[in-house]
Motif scaffolding. Structure first.
Motif, PDB file in Angstrom:
ATOM      1  N   THR A   4       0.861  -1.180   0.000  1.00  0.00           N
ATOM      2  CA  THR A   4       0.000   0.000   0.000  1.00  0.00           C
ATOM      3  C   THR A   4       0.894   1.226   0.000  1.00  0.00           C
ATOM      4  N   ALA A   5       0.525   2.204  -0.824  1.00  0.00           N
ATOM      5  CA  ALA A   5       1.323   3.430  -0.919  1.00  0.00           C
ATOM      6  C   ALA A   5       0.409   4.593  -1.277  1.00  0.00           C
ATOM      7  N   ARG A   6       0.920   5.774  -1.061  1.00  0.00           N
ATOM      8  CA  ARG A   6       0.197   6.998  -1.423  1.00  0.00           C
ATOM      9  C   ARG A   6       0.743   7.505  -2.746  1.00  0.00           C
ATOM     10  N   ILE A   7      -0.135   7.914  -3.644  1.00  0.00           N
ATOM     11  CA  ILE A   7       0.305   8.488  -4.919  1.00  0.00           C
ATOM     12  C   ILE A   7       0.781   9.911  -4.659  1.00  0.00           C
ATOM     13  N   GLU A   8       2.057  10.141  -4.957  1.00  0.00           N
ATOM     14  CA  GLU A   8       2.690  11.448  -4.768  1.00  0.00           C
ATOM     15  C   GLU A   8       2.878  12.105  -6.130  1.00  0.00           C
ATOM     16  N   LEU A   9       3.369  13.319  -6.110  1.00  0.00           N
ATOM     17  CA  LEU A   9       3.606  14.054  -7.346  1.00  0.00           C
ATOM     18  C   LEU A   9       5.032  14.569  -7.342  1.00  0.00           C
ATOM     19  N   ARG A  10       5.754  14.310  -8.427  1.00  0.00           N
ATOM     20  CA  ARG A  10       7.118  14.823  -8.602  1.00  0.00           C
ATOM     21  C   ARG A  10       7.091  15.645  -9.877  1.00  0.00           C
ATOM     22  N   GLY A  11       7.172  16.956  -9.726  1.00  0.00           N
ATOM     23  CA  GLY A  11       6.969  17.824 -10.880  1.00  0.00           C
ATOM     24  C   GLY A  11       5.527  17.656 -11.336  1.00  0.00           C
ATOM     25  N   ASN A  13       4.601  14.583 -12.552  1.00  0.00           N
ATOM     26  CA  ASN A  13       4.498  13.139 -12.709  1.00  0.00           C
ATOM     27  C   ASN A  13       4.045  12.426 -11.437  1.00  0.00           C
ATOM     28  N   PRO A  14       2.871  11.799 -11.470  1.00  0.00           N
ATOM     29  CA  PRO A  14       2.415  11.007 -10.325  1.00  0.00           C
ATOM     30  C   PRO A  14       3.223   9.715 -10.199  1.00  0.00           C
ATOM     31  N   TYR A  15       3.507   9.322  -8.966  1.00  0.00           N
ATOM     32  CA  TYR A  15       4.305   8.115  -8.722  1.00  0.00           C
ATOM     33  C   TYR A  15       3.973   7.560  -7.345  1.00  0.00           C
ATOM     34  N   VAL A  16       4.391   6.320  -7.125  1.00  0.00           N
ATOM     35  CA  VAL A  16       4.439   5.760  -5.776  1.00  0.00           C
ATOM     36  C   VAL A  16       5.890   5.382  -5.505  1.00  0.00           C
TER      37      VAL A  16
END
Length: 164
Positions: A4-11, A13-16
């Motif tokens: 389980t992870a939270r979808i983060e944002l880098r610039g 681009n969404p990622y886990v």
């Protein structure tokens, strides 16, 4: 592997984030991009093929493109169930064949051929992908001419970058 992870944002681009320990379970001792199949909340079906990218701290970034998020009905900030597996069907190298005209002209030009062989495989792959997307024979011929020109040492722009 499931986690389980939270979808983060880098610039933009969404990622886990995939921890170093999890990455080691997926592909031990790998420091390069890792080809994987991924599902978020059980979608898409079949799983999407993605490369996990090194984060620099031993962990990896698993970028989630729009098709994955749309299929799973998720957005940035959501906590999701992620299923990841090493993609043993992945084969590196160019996905597109070298155009016959380009291959023939490279074979006839030893300087350009030697410089082509010295290019990083990723750049060769990018050039072949570019050629494959061209719609007309005239555009393909024009771009092959330009590629050979820069491979022969001309200082010019090709594929939106300067070549020396």
């Amino acid at each position: 592997m499931k986690f389980t992870a939270r979808i983060e944002l880098r610039g933009l681009n969404p990622y886990v984030m995939v921890s170093e320990a999890r990455a080691q379970q997926i592909r031990p001792d790998c420091k390069r991009p890792i080809p994987v199949t991924v599902q978020v909340n059980g979608q898409p079906e079949p799983p999407a093929r993605v490369n996990m990218m090194p984060a620099g701290d031993g962990g990896f970034l698993l970028y989630l493109d729009g098709s994955i998020r749309k299929a799973s009905g998720t957005k940035v900030g959501d906590t999701v169930d992620v299923t990841v597996a090493f993609d043993d069907r992945y084969r590196g190298g160019p996905a597109h064949a070298i155009p016959a005209e380009f291959a023939a002209r490279l074979d006839a030009n030893p300087v350009a051929k030697a410089r082509w062989d010295q290019l990083a495989p990723s750049l060769q792959k990018e050039i072949l992908r570019y050629f494959a997307r061209l719609k007309s024979d005239a555009a393909r011929t024009r771009n092959i001419d330009q590629a050979l020109n820069v491979l022969n040492g001309a200082k010019a722009r090709f594929m939106a970058r300067p070549w020396n």
